[in-house]
Design an enzyme around this catalytic site. Structure first.
Site, PDB file in Angstrom:
ATOM      1  N   ASP A 210       0.849  -1.193   0.000  1.00 25.52           N
ATOM      2  CA  ASP A 210       0.000   0.000   0.000  1.00 25.52           C
ATOM      3  C   ASP A 210       0.889   1.249   0.000  1.00 25.52           C
ATOM      4  O   ASP A 210       2.103   1.158   0.094  1.00 25.52           O
ATOM      5  CB  ASP A 210      -0.905  -0.003   1.235  1.00 25.52           C
ATOM      6  CG  ASP A 210      -0.098   0.000   2.524  1.00 25.52           C
ATOM      7  OD1 ASP A 210       0.250   1.095   3.004  1.00 25.52           O
ATOM      8  OD2 ASP A 210       0.219  -1.092   3.039  1.00 25.52           O
ATOM      9  N   ASP A 212       0.619   3.676   2.368  1.00 30.40           N
ATOM     10  CA  ASP A 212       0.461   4.291   3.674  1.00 30.40           C
ATOM     11  C   ASP A 212      -0.615   5.377   3.558  1.00 30.40           C
ATOM     12  O   ASP A 212      -1.490   5.298   2.695  1.00 30.40           O
ATOM     13  CB  ASP A 212       1.808   4.824   4.190  1.00 30.40           C
ATOM     14  CG  ASP A 212       1.852   4.913   5.717  1.00 30.40           C
ATOM     15  OD1 ASP A 212       1.535   3.889   6.367  1.00 30.40           O
ATOM     16  OD2 ASP A 212       2.196   5.972   6.246  1.00 30.40           O
TER      17      ASP A 212
END
Length: 295
Positions: A210, A212
């Protein structure tokens, strides 16, 4: 010449190794407590392998409760010479996209609730972690990942946070914009420091799940999105690991970077002043140096 034994510490989503010959789950005792789980041992391409699921099968340990000292000590007792960490991480860089791998070379340690050393009162030692990963081992991981068809990036700074919560937006922006970090995770510290104290070569492969919370189009980190990416990353990790035996070989020469001699000048407590109980617990981690010093 010593025999190579590759130790894989698998993070979120990576709970075994495919294709191991003579595969067996082994319970390895440690004076530092119980490891995260039994250790899967066997051979791959004629090279000895050991696999330890960092969070335990079923993911029972949080990043804080992982028994890091017991894990590293247990791998050392089994005869592991080279440790490769594979772990799920968030990215602070647009170009480090979910599904990519990053071969980490530096860390910033923001953890605070973990035991970070094998040494202490009664036997003091200070090892250098200026370069906390092994370049030779990182080269092998990069080559193996590319051969497995993974988009891999070389070198990056890993921000190790305590967790288990993900970052606030303010923290994420600070780590990215002020501190210049590249990826964020919760498990490579104190693992890398302990591997250095145990004179084990250590490489870290960050598997991006991802962006973040800093990314304007990403929003808050969502565990469901991370789990979806984890599945694909786990397959890539197993394909990478399958290529490591051919790259590292069955025979192990001394590390050109000195990882396996990290304690040569690290121990400060005089032999006659050392705590016998602590010295006894260090028999695997520091046995080479203790024997040379007559301790």
């Amino acid at each position: 010449m010593a025999q190579t034994m590759i130790g894989i510490i698998g993070g979120s989503g990576v709970y075994d190794i495919d294709g191991l010959e003579g595969a067996e789950w082994v319970q390895q005792d440690s004076p530092w407590g119980a490891p995260s789980d039994a250790i899967l041992t066997g051979t791959l391409g004629g090279t000895q392998m050991a696999f330890l699921p960092r969070h335990g099968r079923g993911h029972v340990h949080s990043p804080t409760t992982v028994p890091y000292r017991a894990n590293i000590d247990a791998l050392k007792r089994l005869g592991v010479t080279d440790v490769i960490s594979v772990s799920a991480c968030g990215s602070f860089r647009e170009e480090l996209a979910p599904g990519d791998f990053v071969i980490v070379d530096q860390f910033i340690d923001r953890t605070f609730a973990r035991e970070k050393s094998f040494f202490g009162t009664g036997c003091v030692a200070h090892v250098s972690v200026a370069h906390p990963t092994c370049r030779r081992l990182g080269d092998a991981c990069e080559t193996a990942a590319r051969e497995a068809g993974v988009t891999v990036h070389r070198d990056g700074t890993y921000l190790a946070m305590e967790g288990p919560q993900f970052s606030t937006l303010a923290e994420s922006k600070m780590y990215r914009e002020v501190w210049g970090c590249d990826v964020i995770g919760m498990t490579n510290m104190p693992e890398a420091k302990l591997a250095r104290e145990a004179e084990l070569c250590y490489a870290s492969v960050a598997m991006i799940t991802d962006y973040d919370s800093w990314h304007p189009d990403h929003g808050a980190v969502d565990v469901t999105q991370i789990i979806a990416t984890l599945t694909g990353n786990a397959d890539k990790a197993r394909n990478m690991v399958a290529r490591l035996p051919d790259l590292l070989g069955g025979e192990r020469a001394p590390c050109p970077h000195g990882c396996d001699r990290a304690l040569d000048f690290a121990m400060l407590t005089a032999p006659e002043a050392r705590d016998p109980a602590l010295v006894a617990k260090l028999d695997a981690v520091a046995g080479r140096v203790l024997a040379a010093q007559g301790a």
